[in-house]
Design a protein around this motif. Structure first.
Motif, mmCIF file in Angstrom:
data_model
loop_
_atom_site.group_PDB
_atom_site.id
_atom_site.type_symbol
_atom_site.label_atom_id
_atom_site.label_comp_id
_atom_site.label_asym_id
_atom_site.label_seq_id
_atom_site.Cartn_x
_atom_site.Cartn_y
_atom_site.Cartn_z
ATOM 1 N N GLY A 77 0.781 -1.239 0.000
ATOM 2 C CA GLY A 77 0.000 0.000 0.000
ATOM 3 C C GLY A 77 0.808 1.282 0.000
ATOM 4 O O GLY A 77 0.387 2.257 0.619
ATOM 5 N N THR A 78 1.924 1.312 -0.720
ATOM 6 C CA THR A 78 2.744 2.536 -0.727
ATOM 7 C C THR A 78 2.201 3.616 -1.656
ATOM 8 O O THR A 78 2.564 4.789 -1.499
ATOM 9 N N LEU A 79 1.343 3.260 -2.620
ATOM 10 C CA LEU A 79 0.937 4.235 -3.640
ATOM 11 C C LEU A 79 -0.485 4.745 -3.507
ATOM 12 O O LEU A 79 -0.803 5.824 -4.010
ATOM 13 N N TYR A 80 -1.349 3.980 -2.872
ATOM 14 C CA TYR A 80 -2.766 4.349 -2.775
ATOM 15 C C TYR A 80 -3.216 4.301 -1.315
ATOM 16 O O TYR A 80 -2.871 3.369 -0.590
ATOM 17 N N PRO A 81 -4.026 5.280 -0.895
ATOM 18 C CA PRO A 81 -4.527 5.261 0.487
ATOM 19 C C PRO A 81 -5.539 4.143 0.703
ATOM 20 O O PRO A 81 -6.217 3.705 -0.224
ATOM 21 N N ARG A 82 -5.651 3.702 1.944
ATOM 22 C CA ARG A 82 -6.628 2.651 2.284
ATOM 23 C C ARG A 82 -8.038 3.223 2.426
ATOM 24 O O ARG A 82 -9.009 2.543 2.123
ATOM 25 N N ASN A 83 -8.120 4.453 2.903
ATOM 26 C CA ASN A 83 -9.425 5.092 3.072
ATOM 27 C C ASN A 83 -10.129 5.194 1.713
ATOM 28 O O ASN A 83 -9.550 5.682 0.736
ATOM 29 N N ALA A 84 -11.378 4.742 1.643
ATOM 30 C CA ALA A 84 -12.092 4.648 0.362
ATOM 31 C C ALA A 84 -12.257 6.008 -0.324
ATOM 32 O O ALA A 84 -12.039 6.130 -1.538
ATOM 33 N N ALA A 85 -12.627 7.036 0.430
ATOM 34 C CA ALA A 85 -12.842 8.355 -0.176
ATOM 35 C C ALA A 85 -11.529 8.922 -0.702
ATOM 36 O O ALA A 85 -11.468 9.478 -1.808
ATOM 37 N N LYS A 86 -10.462 8.772 0.091
ATOM 38 C CA LYS A 86 -9.160 9.281 -0.351
ATOM 39 C C LYS A 86 -8.645 8.481 -1.543
ATOM 40 O O LYS A 86 -8.036 9.039 -2.457
ATOM 41 N N THR A 88 -10.459 7.130 -3.857
ATOM 42 C CA THR A 88 -11.188 7.606 -5.029
ATOM 43 C C THR A 88 -10.581 8.906 -5.547
ATOM 44 O O THR A 88 -10.428 9.090 -6.760
ATOM 45 N N GLU A 89 -10.213 9.812 -4.649
ATOM 46 C CA GLU A 89 -9.564 11.067 -5.056
ATOM 47 C C GLU A 89 -8.284 10.792 -5.835
ATOM 48 O O GLU A 89 -8.023 11.418 -6.865
ATOM 49 N N VAL A 90 -7.482 9.873 -5.332
ATOM 50 C CA VAL A 90 -6.213 9.530 -5.985
ATOM 51 C C VAL A 90 -6.486 8.897 -7.347
ATOM 52 O O VAL A 90 -5.839 9.236 -8.349
ATOM 53 N N ASP A 91 -7.452 7.991 -7.406
ATOM 54 C CA ASP A 91 -7.802 7.344 -8.677
ATOM 55 C C ASP A 91 -8.237 8.365 -9.724
ATOM 56 O O ASP A 91 -7.857 8.282 -10.892
ATOM 57 N N VAL A 92 -9.059 9.337 -9.302
ATOM 58 C CA VAL A 92 -9.562 10.345 -10.237
ATOM 59 C C VAL A 92 -8.422 11.256 -10.701
ATOM 60 O O VAL A 92 -8.340 11.614 -11.885
ATOM 61 N N LEU A 93 -7.525 11.629 -9.797
ATOM 62 C CA LEU A 93 -6.375 12.451 -10.192
ATOM 63 C C LEU A 93 -5.515 11.700 -11.204
ATOM 64 O O LEU A 93 -5.109 12.257 -12.232
ATOM 65 N N GLU A 94 -5.259 10.429 -10.938
ATOM 66 C CA GLU A 94 -4.458 9.625 -11.870
ATOM 67 C C GLU A 94 -5.161 9.524 -13.224
ATOM 68 O O GLU A 94 -4.533 9.671 -14.282
ATOM 69 N N LEU A 138 -7.519 21.029 -12.934
ATOM 70 C CA LEU A 138 -6.446 20.732 -11.974
ATOM 71 C C LEU A 138 -5.965 21.998 -11.279
ATOM 72 O O LEU A 138 -5.726 21.991 -10.070
ATOM 73 N N GLU A 139 -5.835 23.071 -12.036
ATOM 74 C CA GLU A 139 -5.399 24.351 -11.450
ATOM 75 C C GLU A 139 -6.372 24.795 -10.356
ATOM 76 O O GLU A 139 -5.954 25.284 -9.304
ATOM 77 N N ALA A 140 -7.657 24.608 -10.607
ATOM 78 C CA ALA A 140 -8.682 25.025 -9.643
ATOM 79 C C ALA A 140 -8.828 24.038 -8.487
ATOM 80 O O ALA A 140 -9.412 24.379 -7.453
ATOM 81 N N ASN A 141 -8.333 22.832 -8.669
ATOM 82 C CA ASN A 141 -8.496 21.777 -7.656
ATOM 83 C C ASN A 141 -7.168 21.068 -7.416
ATOM 84 O O ASN A 141 -7.095 19.837 -7.455
ATOM 85 N N MET A 142 -6.132 21.852 -7.159
ATOM 86 C CA MET A 142 -4.798 21.269 -7.007
ATOM 87 C C MET A 142 -4.768 20.282 -5.849
ATOM 88 O O MET A 142 -5.268 20.570 -4.754
ATOM 89 N N PRO A 143 -4.201 19.107 -6.089
ATOM 90 C CA PRO A 143 -4.129 18.112 -5.012
ATOM 91 C C PRO A 143 -3.137 18.538 -3.936
ATOM 92 O O PRO A 143 -2.129 19.196 -4.244
ATOM 93 N N ARG A 144 -3.469 18.198 -2.718
ATOM 94 C CA ARG A 144 -2.526 18.443 -1.627
ATOM 95 C C ARG A 144 -1.296 17.582 -1.838
ATOM 96 O O ARG A 144 -1.383 16.444 -2.290
ATOM 97 N N LEU A 145 -0.148 18.141 -1.518
ATOM 98 C CA LEU A 145 1.103 17.384 -1.616
ATOM 99 C C LEU A 145 1.766 17.464 -0.252
ATOM 100 O O LEU A 145 2.415 18.446 0.086
#
Length: 197
Positions: A77-86, A88-94, A138-145
């Protein structure tokens, strides 16, 4: 040893190679010219596409998202969060970053594979409008880093590297957050420099 067949210009290859390195997956990168239909690649992937990962046991994994999920499973699990909502956010960004790359590649192939008089400009314009809409989103919804990169960050970094490689100077205007992303990403993933070329 595990192998990743790749091309240095391919954003999907860049994403996968960065993620594998970050996750500590021991994989050798094998530069590959897909136009030459190399036998080793075709034996692993009948589509002849990169990236393709081949495990120590000879299992072939492709396309880039399947490889990302494989890396995640292999590295606990180094690349994707376990939390379902988070997750989904990562999947959509990818998916957004990969989708931009799909449109950019459609433009590149249209120009590269047709004689100049047969290049279909309305097709190119349609693809570029998709790119601009997605970049503005993406500019309007920049992901947290934060301190740890995830799969979406790797996809976004690979896309920005590719758009700058093929469309230098044509995407930055009005997008200061996207322009700054790679320097922020490099602070979290200092090894990014190895994947710039």
């Amino acid at each position: 040893m595990m192998k990743i067949f790749y091309s240095s210009a391919s954003p999907y290859s860049t994403k996968v190679r960065m993620a594998a390195h970050f996750a500590g997956l021991n994989a050798r990168s094998v530069a590959t010219d897909t136009n030459a239909d190399p036998a080793e690649l075709l034996a692993a992937n009948p589509l002849g596409k990169i990236p393709t990962l081949v495990t120590d046991e000879g299992l072939a994994v492709y396309d880039s998202r399947a490889i990302m999920n494989y890396i995640d499973r292999q590295t606990k699990g180094t690349l994707y969060p376990r939390n379902a909502a988070k997750r989904t956010e990562v999947d959509v960004l990818e998916a957004t970053a990969d989708g931009i790359c799909d449109s950019l590649l459609a433009i590149v192939y249209e120009r590269r594979s047709r004689p100049e008089e047969k290049v279909h400009q309305p097709w190119i314009d349609r693809q570029w409008h998709k790119v601009e809409r997605a970049l503005d989103h993406l500019e309007a919804n920049m992901p947290r880093l934060a301190r740890k990169a995830h799969a979406g960050h790797f996809a976004l970094a690979a896309m920005l590297r590719y758009i700058e490689l093929r469309f230098a100077g044509k995407w930055q205007r009005g997008r200061p957050k996207l322009k700054r992303f790679l320097s922020r990403f490099e602070a979290v993933f200092p090894d990014y420099a190895q994947f710039k070329d």
